[in-house]
Structure formats: structure tokens, C-alpha cells
Write a protein that holds these residues in place. Structure first.
Motif, short mmCIF file in Angstrom:
data_model
loop_
_atom_site.label_atom_id
_atom_site.label_comp_id
_atom_site.label_asym_id
_atom_site.label_seq_id
_atom_site.Cartn_x
_atom_site.Cartn_y
_atom_site.Cartn_z
N GLU A 144 0.84 -1.19 0.00
CA GLU A 144 0.00 0.00 0.00
C GLU A 144 0.88 1.24 0.00
O GLU A 144 2.04 1.20 0.41
CB GLU A 144 -0.91 0.02 1.23
CG GLU A 144 -1.77 -1.23 1.39
CD GLU A 144 -2.93 -1.26 0.41
OE1 GLU A 144 -3.11 -0.27 -0.31
OE2 GLU A 144 -3.63 -2.28 0.37
N LEU A 145 0.30 2.37 -0.45
CA LEU A 145 1.08 3.60 -0.58
C LEU A 145 0.82 4.59 0.55
O LEU A 145 1.69 5.39 0.88
CB LEU A 145 0.78 4.27 -1.92
CG LEU A 145 1.01 3.40 -3.16
CD1 LEU A 145 0.64 4.18 -4.41
CD2 LEU A 145 2.46 2.92 -3.23
N ALA A 146 -0.39 4.55 1.14
CA ALA A 146 -0.74 5.54 2.17
C ALA A 146 -1.90 5.02 2.99
O ALA A 146 -2.75 4.27 2.48
CB ALA A 146 -1.10 6.88 1.52
N THR A 147 -1.98 5.43 4.25
CA THR A 147 -3.13 5.05 5.08
C THR A 147 -4.40 5.74 4.58
O THR A 147 -5.50 5.27 4.86
CB THR A 147 -2.89 5.44 6.55
OG1 THR A 147 -2.63 6.84 6.63
CG2 THR A 147 -1.71 4.69 7.12
N ARG A 148 -4.25 6.82 3.83
CA ARG A 148 -5.41 7.54 3.29
C ARG A 148 -6.19 6.67 2.32
O ARG A 148 -7.41 6.85 2.15
CB ARG A 148 -4.95 8.83 2.61
CG ARG A 148 -6.04 9.62 1.88
CD ARG A 148 -7.10 10.10 2.84
NE ARG A 148 -8.19 10.77 2.15
CZ ARG A 148 -9.23 10.13 1.60
NH1 ARG A 148 -9.30 8.80 1.63
NH2 ARG A 148 -10.20 10.80 1.01
N THR A 149 -5.55 5.72 1.67
CA THR A 149 -6.19 4.95 0.62
C THR A 149 -6.37 3.47 0.96
O THR A 149 -6.85 2.72 0.11
CB THR A 149 -5.38 5.07 -0.68
OG1 THR A 149 -4.03 4.65 -0.44
CG2 THR A 149 -5.39 6.50 -1.19
N VAL A 150 -5.98 3.03 2.15
CA VAL A 150 -6.10 1.61 2.48
C VAL A 150 -7.55 1.24 2.71
O VAL A 150 -8.40 2.10 2.98
CB VAL A 150 -5.25 1.24 3.72
CG1 VAL A 150 -3.77 1.46 3.45
CG2 VAL A 150 -5.70 2.02 4.94
N ASP A 151 -7.86 -0.05 2.63
CA ASP A 151 -9.21 -0.52 2.90
C ASP A 151 -9.54 -0.38 4.38
O ASP A 151 -8.65 -0.22 5.22
CB ASP A 151 -9.34 -1.99 2.49
CG ASP A 151 -9.21 -2.18 0.99
OD1 ASP A 151 -9.50 -1.21 0.27
OD2 ASP A 151 -8.82 -3.28 0.56
N SER A 152 -10.82 -0.49 4.69
CA SER A 152 -11.27 -0.25 6.06
C SER A 152 -10.71 -1.26 7.04
O SER A 152 -10.37 -0.90 8.18
CB SER A 152 -12.81 -0.29 6.10
OG SER A 152 -13.29 -1.54 5.62
N HIS A 153 -10.55 -2.53 6.62
CA HIS A 153 -10.02 -3.52 7.56
C HIS A 153 -8.55 -3.26 7.87
O HIS A 153 -8.10 -3.52 8.99
CB HIS A 153 -10.22 -4.93 7.02
CG HIS A 153 -9.74 -5.13 5.61
ND1 HIS A 153 -10.54 -4.97 4.51
CD2 HIS A 153 -8.52 -5.47 5.13
CE1 HIS A 153 -9.86 -5.21 3.42
NE2 HIS A 153 -8.63 -5.51 3.76
N VAL A 154 -7.80 -2.74 6.89
CA VAL A 154 -6.40 -2.37 7.15
C VAL A 154 -6.36 -1.15 8.07
O VAL A 154 -5.56 -1.10 9.03
CB VAL A 154 -5.67 -2.08 5.83
CG1 VAL A 154 -4.22 -1.69 6.09
CG2 VAL A 154 -5.72 -3.30 4.91
N TRP A 155 -7.22 -0.18 7.80
CA TRP A 155 -7.30 1.02 8.64
C TRP A 155 -7.60 0.65 10.09
O TRP A 155 -6.99 1.19 11.02
CB TRP A 155 -8.37 1.95 8.06
CG TRP A 155 -8.63 3.18 8.88
CD1 TRP A 155 -9.50 3.30 9.93
CD2 TRP A 155 -8.03 4.47 8.72
NE1 TRP A 155 -9.48 4.57 10.44
CE2 TRP A 155 -8.59 5.31 9.71
CE3 TRP A 155 -7.09 5.00 7.84
CZ2 TRP A 155 -8.23 6.65 9.84
CZ3 TRP A 155 -6.74 6.33 7.96
CH2 TRP A 155 -7.30 7.14 8.94
N ASP A 156 -8.56 -0.25 10.29
CA ASP A 156 -8.94 -0.65 11.65
C ASP A 156 -7.80 -1.33 12.38
O ASP A 156 -7.60 -1.11 13.59
CB ASP A 156 -10.16 -1.58 11.60
CG ASP A 156 -11.42 -0.86 11.14
OD1 ASP A 156 -11.46 0.38 11.23
OD2 ASP A 156 -12.36 -1.54 10.68
N GLU A 157 -7.05 -2.16 11.68
CA GLU A 157 -5.92 -2.83 12.35
C GLU A 157 -4.82 -1.85 12.71
O GLU A 157 -4.20 -1.97 13.78
CB GLU A 157 -5.38 -3.95 11.45
CG GLU A 157 -6.24 -5.19 11.45
CD GLU A 157 -5.50 -6.40 10.91
OE1 GLU A 157 -6.10 -7.48 10.92
OE2 GLU A 157 -4.33 -6.29 10.48
N ILE A 158 -4.55 -0.89 11.83
CA ILE A 158 -3.56 0.14 12.16
C ILE A 158 -3.99 0.90 13.41
O ILE A 158 -3.17 1.17 14.31
CB ILE A 158 -3.37 1.11 10.97
CG1 ILE A 158 -2.69 0.40 9.80
CG2 ILE A 158 -2.57 2.34 11.39
CD1 ILE A 158 -2.61 1.23 8.54
#
Length: 322
Positions: A144-158
Motif C-alpha cells: 500500500e502507498l498511504a493510510t489515506r487509501t487503504v481498505d477499512s479492515h487495514v485502517w482498523d488494524e492500524i
């Protein structure tokens, strides 16, 4: 008279024979034509019942414009173009994963630095010398390139990693500052990485003032437009503050406060900007801001991971996923 009658009988006989022969030939001809018609009809029915046959498709192929490709050729070319593009993307992704040391599937990544692994993200210590003890990084497994564009499940884990780190360092009377620098989106080479810096509580409380001042002072050198210098993400968060596909620098103080700065000129912006502000806050040696961070030995890195893991274990939510 008998001679004439005999001649007439012979003539009638010959005519009868000739007429009979013509009838036989005619019957054979009619029967053959009928058989041919039946064969043609059967062949046509077989063709019409064939699922692969298309009248309109055949008509387009036969009566297409001379100045353009036929539908069949256009379809094949379109399919080939799509397959070629998909293969090119797949090759690029595989090349990136082989080249990027932060992609989880890369066999050459520094596995000894990994502290915890979730479903889509993982936590590791930096490969280069840490700015402060406890300095760590959160990364997605995929490129992935940025947290701005990651999917919701990746965002939640971060976010889960951030919560656990905040609780962990609260026991040590420290607060977290999270840094993310997103550049080179066109080249797609930089792996999304959030640097987590634990600071003493007194120093951490001054962090918003330090970062705001640092960005304002350097804005004249970076910015080419009269855009907003600094966007407060306290209300809308990162995703609600800037659109996708923009290079940016994001600093977050805990979970609910932060600033994001859209990078206008990537050639003028240093990827080490955030860490340099941290170094300035802690009054670390100035030369550390301008030279490459020193690489620690593998043994020293393993020892650092073991020390970090002991403090992390009570807060390791990833064990619940096993």
C-alpha cells in the motif's frame, strides 16, 4: 398396308421406349434434387442449432467497414489489451514485492525485527537506528502507498496497533506521536509506513506547537500555491481532511489530534522532516538530522526486539487472532 402398319407399330414402340427412358431420367433428376435440398436443409438446421453460431456476428465480419477493424478483431484486440494490462500490473506488483523490503511476502525482509503480526498489518522495529527507545513502525502487509487509501479492515488494524501502543507506553509515562510521509505516488515505490515515537509526557504536550511552527517556517520553501499550510485533523480525521492521491505529511498526537500538510513540491520536502522535528524537540545532536541513520548490528536489533516484546506482550491483541 401391312408394311405401313408394321412401320407404325415399330415407330410407336420406339417412342414408348424413348418416353419411358426420359421418365426414368426425369425421376432420377427430381429425386437427386430433392435429396440435395434435404441435405442442404439438414445442414442449415444443424448450423442454426449450433450455440456458437451467430448470424449478426457473421454478418458483421462479412460486411464491415473497410476503414476499421471488424467486431471480432476489435473484441479480440480489446481482450488481448486487457490481459496484457493485467499481466503488466501483476508483474509490476511482483517486482515491487520483490524489491520492497517492507512487503510481507518478500523473503528478504528483515524478519528478526517483527514484533507482532495481525491479519493485514504488522508491527516492527526500524531497520536503522531508533530515534528514541521504543521507536517502532506499523505497516500493511501488502504494498500500500498511504493510510489515506487503504481498505477499512487495514485502517482498523492500524488503529488497533496505535491503541495498544498508547496503553503500553502510558505505563512508562510516555505519549505517542505518529508520523507518516507519503510521496512518490506515481512511482508506487514507497511502502506505507507509520512511525511511532514515544516521548516523555512533558515533551509530548509541546509537540503540536513544535510541528506547527516547523511547517509554517518552511512553508515558503515548499509551497508553490496559496493552499492551506496546515490542516487540523481533529474534527474530520485524515480521510475527511484531504482527498485521495495527494502526497502529504501527517502527524498525529494520540488518536484524536493531528495535522496534515499537502506536499506541493516533493523535490523540496525531506522525507526525514518529521523525525528531524522530533530530534529538535529532544535536542539531539544536530548532525543526526542531516546524515543517514546508523545501521545497528543484527544482534543489537534482536536484543531491542526482545526488550520491546516483553513490554508489548500484555497488550498484544494479535494473539487473539491465532
Amino acid at each position: 398396308m401391312k408394311a405401313k402398319q408394321g412401320a407404325a407399330d415399330n415407330s410407336t414402340k420406339h417412342q414408348g421406349v424413348g418416353s419411358s427412358g426420359r421418365h426414368v431420367i426425369y425421376d432420377l433428376s427430381v429425386r437427386k434434387r430433392k435429396d440435395d435440398d434435404d441435405a442442404d436443409r439438414n445442414l442449415a438446421q444443424k448450423i442454426m442449432h449450433n450455440k456458437q453460431y451467430s448470424i449478426s456476428g457473421r454478418a458483421d465480419d462479412e460486411y464491415d467497414f473497410e476503414d476499421g477493424p471488424s467486431r471480432k478483431s476489435r473484441k479480440n484486440r480489446g481482450a488481448n489489451d486487457n490481459k496484457g494490462a493485467e499481466r503488466a500490473i501483476a508483474r509490476r506488483i511482483m517486482t515491487q514485492q520483490e524489491r520492497c523490503l517492507f512487503c510481507f511476502e518478500n523473503p528478504n525482509r528483515p524478519r528478526h525485527l517483527v514484533v507482532a503480526i495481525a491479519n493485514f498489518t504488522y508491527l516492527m522495529l526500524p531497520q536503522w537506528q531508533s530515534v528514541v527507545p521504543g521507536h517502532c513502525c506499523i505497516l500493511p502487509m501488502q504494498h500500500e502507498l498511504a493510510t489515506r487509501t487503504v481498505d477499512s479492515h487495514v485502517w482498523d488494524e492500524i488503529r488497533n496497533f496505535k491503541k495498544c501502543l498508547i496503553m503500553m507506553f502510558a505505563k512508562q509515562e510516555k505519549e505517542l506521536v505518529f508520523l507518516e510521509t507519503v510521496m512518490g505516488l506515481g512511482q508506487q515505490r514507497r511502502h506505507c509506513l507509520i512511525e511511532c515515537i514515544p516521548l516523555p509526557q512533558k515533551v509530548a504536550k509541546q509537540a503540536p506547537v513544535y510541528f506547527k511552527k516547523a511547517i509554517d517556517e518552511a512553508e515558503d520553501e515548499w509551497s508553490q500555491h496559496n493552499a492551506k499550510k496546515l490542516i487540523d485533523t481533529s474534527v474530520k480525521g485524515l480521510r475527511g481532511s484531504i482527498p485521495k492521491d495527494f502526497p502529504y505529511f501527517h502527524v498525529e498526537f494520540g488518536l484524536n489530534k493531528g495535522f496534515v500538510h499537502v506536499i506541493d513540491d516533493e523535490t523540496q520536502f525531506k522525507s526525514s522532516f518529521g523525525l528531524n522535528v522530533i530530534r529538535g524537540m529532544l535536542r539531539l545532536p544536530e548532525e543526526d538530522m542531516y546524515r543517514r541513520r546508523r545501521h545497528e548490528s543484527v544482534e543489537a536489533q534482536k536484543q531491542a526486539v526482545a526488550t520491546f516484546a516483553r513490554d508489548w506482550e500484555p497488550f498484544d491483541w494479535t494473539k487473539q487472532l491465532e
